[in-house]
Design a protein around this motif. Structure first.
Motif, PDB file in Angstrom:
ATOM      1  N   ALA A  28     -15.749   2.351  14.884  1.00  0.00           N
ATOM      2  CA  ALA A  28     -15.370   2.946  13.344  1.00  0.00           C
ATOM      3  C   ALA A  28     -16.470   3.251  12.518  1.00  0.00           C
ATOM      4  O   ALA A  28     -16.706   4.170  11.910  1.00  0.00           O
ATOM      5  CB  ALA A  28     -14.110   2.360  12.734  1.00  0.00           C
ATOM      6  N   ALA A  29     -17.148   1.962  12.262  1.00  0.00           N
ATOM      7  CA  ALA A  29     -18.387   2.278  11.423  1.00  0.00           C
ATOM      8  C   ALA A  29     -19.475   3.014  11.900  1.00  0.00           C
ATOM      9  O   ALA A  29     -19.879   3.666  11.112  1.00  0.00           O
ATOM     10  CB  ALA A  29     -19.053   0.553  11.484  1.00  0.00           C
ATOM     11  N   GLY A  33     -21.087   6.739  10.516  1.00  0.00           N
ATOM     12  CA  GLY A  33     -22.738   6.667  10.354  1.00  0.00           C
ATOM     13  C   GLY A  33     -23.390   5.600  10.158  1.00  0.00           C
ATOM     14  O   GLY A  33     -24.804   5.432   9.884  1.00  0.00           O
ATOM     15  N   ALA A  34     -22.853   4.439  10.615  1.00  0.00           N
ATOM     16  CA  ALA A  34     -23.594   2.976  10.346  1.00  0.00           C
ATOM     17  C   ALA A  34     -24.156   2.760  11.611  1.00  0.00           C
ATOM     18  O   ALA A  34     -24.039   3.245  12.634  1.00  0.00           O
ATOM     19  CB  ALA A  34     -22.712   1.954  10.071  1.00  0.00           C
ATOM     20  N   GLU A  35     -25.706   2.013  11.382  1.00  0.00           N
ATOM     21  CA  GLU A  35     -25.906   1.368  12.655  1.00  0.00           C
ATOM     22  C   GLU A  35     -25.310  -0.107  12.768  1.00  0.00           C
ATOM     23  O   GLU A  35     -25.111  -0.530  11.777  1.00  0.00           O
ATOM     24  CB  GLU A  35     -27.578   0.931  12.460  1.00  0.00           C
ATOM     25  CG  GLU A  35     -28.314   2.200  12.177  1.00  0.00           C
ATOM     26  CD  GLU A  35     -28.459   3.160  13.666  1.00  0.00           C
ATOM     27  OE1 GLU A  35     -28.711   2.404  14.486  1.00  0.00           O
ATOM     28  OE2 GLU A  35     -28.445   4.391  13.709  1.00  0.00           O
ATOM     29  N   ALA A 177      -5.557  -0.186  10.742  1.00  0.00           N
ATOM     30  CA  ALA A 177      -5.975  -0.970   9.737  1.00  0.00           C
ATOM     31  C   ALA A 177      -7.691  -1.343   9.763  1.00  0.00           C
ATOM     32  O   ALA A 177      -8.482  -1.238   8.994  1.00  0.00           O
ATOM     33  CB  ALA A 177      -5.497  -2.127   9.406  1.00  0.00           C
ATOM     34  N   ALA A 178      -7.927  -1.580  11.074  1.00  0.00           N
ATOM     35  CA  ALA A 178      -9.388  -1.794  11.417  1.00  0.00           C
ATOM     36  C   ALA A 178     -10.363  -0.679  11.157  1.00  0.00           C
ATOM     37  O   ALA A 178     -11.431  -0.605  10.344  1.00  0.00           O
ATOM     38  CB  ALA A 178      -9.586  -2.091  12.717  1.00  0.00           C
ATOM     39  N   GLU A 183     -14.281   1.932   7.421  1.00  0.00           N
ATOM     40  CA  GLU A 183     -14.661   2.985   6.644  1.00  0.00           C
ATOM     41  C   GLU A 183     -14.945   2.763   5.321  1.00  0.00           C
ATOM     42  O   GLU A 183     -15.919   3.318   4.608  1.00  0.00           O
ATOM     43  CB  GLU A 183     -13.797   4.250   6.675  1.00  0.00           C
ATOM     44  CG  GLU A 183     -13.949   5.310   5.886  1.00  0.00           C
ATOM     45  CD  GLU A 183     -13.779   5.412   4.593  1.00  0.00           C
ATOM     46  OE1 GLU A 183     -14.606   6.098   3.886  1.00  0.00           O
ATOM     47  OE2 GLU A 183     -12.870   4.613   4.024  1.00  0.00           O
ATOM     48  N   ARG A 184     -14.115   1.779   4.840  1.00  0.00           N
ATOM     49  CA  ARG A 184     -14.392   1.396   3.260  1.00  0.00           C
ATOM     50  C   ARG A 184     -15.641   0.464   3.356  1.00  0.00           C
ATOM     51  O   ARG A 184     -16.397   0.609   2.317  1.00  0.00           O
ATOM     52  CB  ARG A 184     -13.113   0.596   2.842  1.00  0.00           C
ATOM     53  CG  ARG A 184     -13.379   0.249   1.462  1.00  0.00           C
ATOM     54  CD  ARG A 184     -11.959   0.117   0.896  1.00  0.00           C
ATOM     55  NE  ARG A 184     -11.857   0.021  -0.693  1.00  0.00           N
ATOM     56  CZ  ARG A 184     -11.727  -0.946  -1.390  1.00  0.00           C
ATOM     57  NH1 ARG A 184     -11.322  -1.939  -0.841  1.00  0.00           N
ATOM     58  NH2 ARG A 184     -11.879  -0.847  -2.767  1.00  0.00           N
ATOM     59  N   VAL A 185     -15.813  -0.090   4.360  1.00  0.00           N
ATOM     60  CA  VAL A 185     -17.018  -1.226   4.161  1.00  0.00           C
ATOM     61  C   VAL A 185     -18.367  -0.216   4.377  1.00  0.00           C
ATOM     62  O   VAL A 185     -19.160  -0.399   3.526  1.00  0.00           O
ATOM     63  CB  VAL A 185     -17.165  -2.161   5.278  1.00  0.00           C
ATOM     64  CG1 VAL A 185     -18.408  -2.745   5.670  1.00  0.00           C
ATOM     65  CG2 VAL A 185     -16.111  -3.160   5.272  1.00  0.00           C
TER      66      VAL A 185
END
Length: 195
Positions: A28-29, A33-35, A177-178, A183-185
């Motif tokens: 999800a991260a 767009g996260a690495e 939930a994960a 997404e929030r992180v």
């Protein structure tokens, strides 16, 4: 243009529940767009202990290719998400041992101003999952970190899953939930990089 965000998911899992949630958070991260680095805390239990439980031994074999967490994985990250099964309302020894290796980085101020979040699982509904997450957040306060819980209608402290007596697999509610937590992180870590 949105800045890239580095997220490290550090987890310990004995039979796969926490690994499943860690994978969902990682994926999800990445979608946001996260690495991402997905790493696991080293197994500390004696071989005789994990070999005596087939599910434990099988999971160790299945995840042998997941890198062992290092201090560098945390230093690289803008956001760190810790995952652990609940052990008597607290963090597993394996994850705690890894966190203890962060002492020199903490002393040098290198853990401050990062986003931190956490997730867990337990055998029963009131088996200490929330205190496990709060235990992690207590450590994060010492780091000078920024706690980003998912909030919302589920476990507001972090994604959690109840295995019950039948070792119920991770369900869609926990996976959703994960996704929300990941997404929030990413969103908060990205906003902090913009400052």
């Amino acid at each position: 243009m949105e800045r890239s965000v580095n997220v490290t998911v550090v987890y310990y899992s004995s039979t796969g529940t926490i690994h499943r949630i860690a994978t969902e958070i990682s994926e999800a991260a990445e979608k946001h767009g996260a690495e991402v680095r997905l790493v696991r805390a080293a197994e500390l239990a004696p071989e005789a202990a994990w070999r005596s439980r087939p599910a434990w031994a099988a999971h160790l074999e299945e995840t042998a290719d997941v890198p062992i967490a290092s201090v560098d994985d945390v230093l690289w990250a803008d956001a760190v998400v810790f995952g652990t099964p609940t052990r008597f309302g607290n963090v597993s020894a394996q994850l705690k041992q890894f966190i203890d290796t962060l002492g020199p980085a903490w002393f040098s101020g290198l853990l401050a101003d990062k986003v931190y979040s956490a997730f867990t699982s337990g055998g029963s509904l009131h088996g200490g999952m929330e205190t496990t997450l709060v235990s992690i957040y207590n450590m994060v306060c010492h780091f000078g970190g920024i706690i980003v819980p998912p909030g919302g209608d589920l476990n507001p402290y972090g994604t959690s899953h109840v295995l019950g007596a039948g070792n119920v697999p991770v369900d869609e509610i926990a996976l959703q939930a994960a996704q929300i937590q990941a997404e929030r992180v990413v969103r908060v870590a990205r906003a902090l990089k913009e400052v």
